[in-house]
Design an enzyme around this catalytic site. Structure first.
Site: not given
Length: 403
Positions: A67, A70, A133, A236
């Site tokens: 992730s 992202k 997320s 993140k």
């Protein structure tokens, strides 16, 4: 010349030699200790303002982003909002590809829990991506911004190329494992730096600790946001079976110093947070960042020949920030030299005309481009003739007194 007011100091500036002497208060230690060893496949600790890497291991290893992808999704969305291509209050119609029940790729992954036919504002999908997320939110917003997931991935890779992310290639908008998808700790640090610098409103979302959609409240997975010892405000987490446990985190201190830590491939959730906290704590404890010359501030002024102005201020186009072990900045010296002995018009604004050299103990440790801070146009025929004569006379007198 203006020097950052957060540092108490004295300076002596000699125009002829272009030497700036900074006298800074002594710090706690003259040399930084050995960096902590991190239990992960790859890591980087970078100062945000100077871009200096304080410690690293396997920084360019190509690993699964999970992730962390992202972060780039957030960057692309932030740029689209900033440019006016989309607005935060635009309503997005959710398609079947963003429905976890109908898309087997999404089952069991992080979700915002969207349903086909939902009409959701860009602002809420954006929070769903950053805070929750949500892989479904990434698909829905990608479709809206670029028309399809593939087109959005192309945008992600184009931005990666522009930001000179040399070990990054995206294949998905959500980061779930895919053949040929990879990034590196260095690239994630550079991307995070760009996110903070270029899209500050977008980055501000990363410090929000929770978000509720359809009465479902989810907590930001970045537990360092709750740290009592660090001022963490992003950015993140990421996990897949192929990637392991990833975390990019950023924090600032009371002096304005900001660090970005990237930990990739940690063996557990707990370890990625502990190791990231260790990196950030070590960096703040043993390093400091100074910006002795700010963008647009005149470092010196020099004579221009054949121009409609006789003098031009010279400085740096971007803040000249330096990061060093605490205690060393008190000995910092800055000087400049010109690429050519004489400056001649025309000069464009921000045209590079030389370098600013930062040195310690007589050794140059950093350099920055020296630029013209304003445009200087070429003067008329009579003025050029006059300057030609005066330049020759000046050169003659210089050669006589130089002997």
């Amino acid at each position: 010349m203006t020097i950052s007011s957060q540092f108490k100091r004295t300076f002596i500036y000699a125009l002829g030699g272009g030497v700036l002497l900074l006298a800074l208060p002594a710090a706690q230690a003259d040399n930084a200790p050995v960096a902590p060893q991190i239990n992960a496949k790859s890591w980087v600790l970078m100062d945000y303002n100077s871009g200096k890497i304080l410690t690293e291991s396997n920084p360019d290893a190509r690993l699964d982003p999970a992730s962390l992808s992202k972060i780039m999704v957030s960057y692309v969305v932030g740029q689209a909002i900033k440019s006016g291509k989309i607005k935060s209050d635009d309503l997005v119609s959710v398609g079947n590809d963003a429905w976890a029940t109908g898309n087997p790729v999404l089952r069991g992954s992080s979700l915002m829990f969207l349903k086909p036919g939902d009409h959701v504002p860009v602002s809420e999908l954006n929070k769903g991506i950053v805070i929750q997320s949500g892989n479904d939110a990434s698909i829905a917003l990608a479709d809206f911004v670029a028309g399809s997931q593939d087109s959005f991935v192309n945008l992600m890779n184009r931005y990666a190329e522009q930001l000179k992310l040399q070990n990054t290639h995206f294949k998905t908008v959500h980061g779930l494992d895919a053949d040929g998808q990879y990034t590196s700790a260095t690239d994630m640090a550079l991307l995070s730096q760009a996110l903070i610098r270029d899209t500050p409103d977008e980055y501000a979302l990363h410090k929000e600790k929770e978000f509720t959609f359809n009465h479902i409240k989810q907590i930001n997975r970045n537990r360092l946001l709750w740290s009592s010892s660090l001022n963490v405000d992003g950015i993140k987490t990421g996990y897949t079976s192929g990637a392991g446990y990833n975390l990019v985190s950023s924090a600032s201190d009371s002096t304005g110093m900001r660090l970005i830590a990237v930990v990739m491939g940690a063996p557990s959730d707990r370890i990625r947070f502990n190791e990231s906290e260790s990196l950030l704590t070590w960096g703040f404890r043993f390093y400091e960042t100074l910006t002795p010359i700010k963008a647009g501030d005149a470092f010196t002024s020099q004579r221009v020949w054949f121009g409609d102005e006789k003098m031009v201020p010279l400085g740096v186009a971007e803040n000249a920030s330096l990061t060093m072990p605490k205690g060393q900045l008190k000995n910092l010296k800055a000087s400049f030299h010109l690429t050519n002995a004489q400056l001649e018009a025309p000069l464009a604004k921000n045209q590079v005309v030389g370098t600013v050299d930062f040195s310690l103990d007589g050794k140059v440790i950093e350099q920055r481009p020296l630029v013209a801070l304003q445009e200087v146009k070429e003067t008329g025929f009579i003025g050029r003739i006059w300057d030609f004569v005066m330049m020759k006379i000046s050169g003659l007198w210089g050669s006589i007194f130089g002997k």
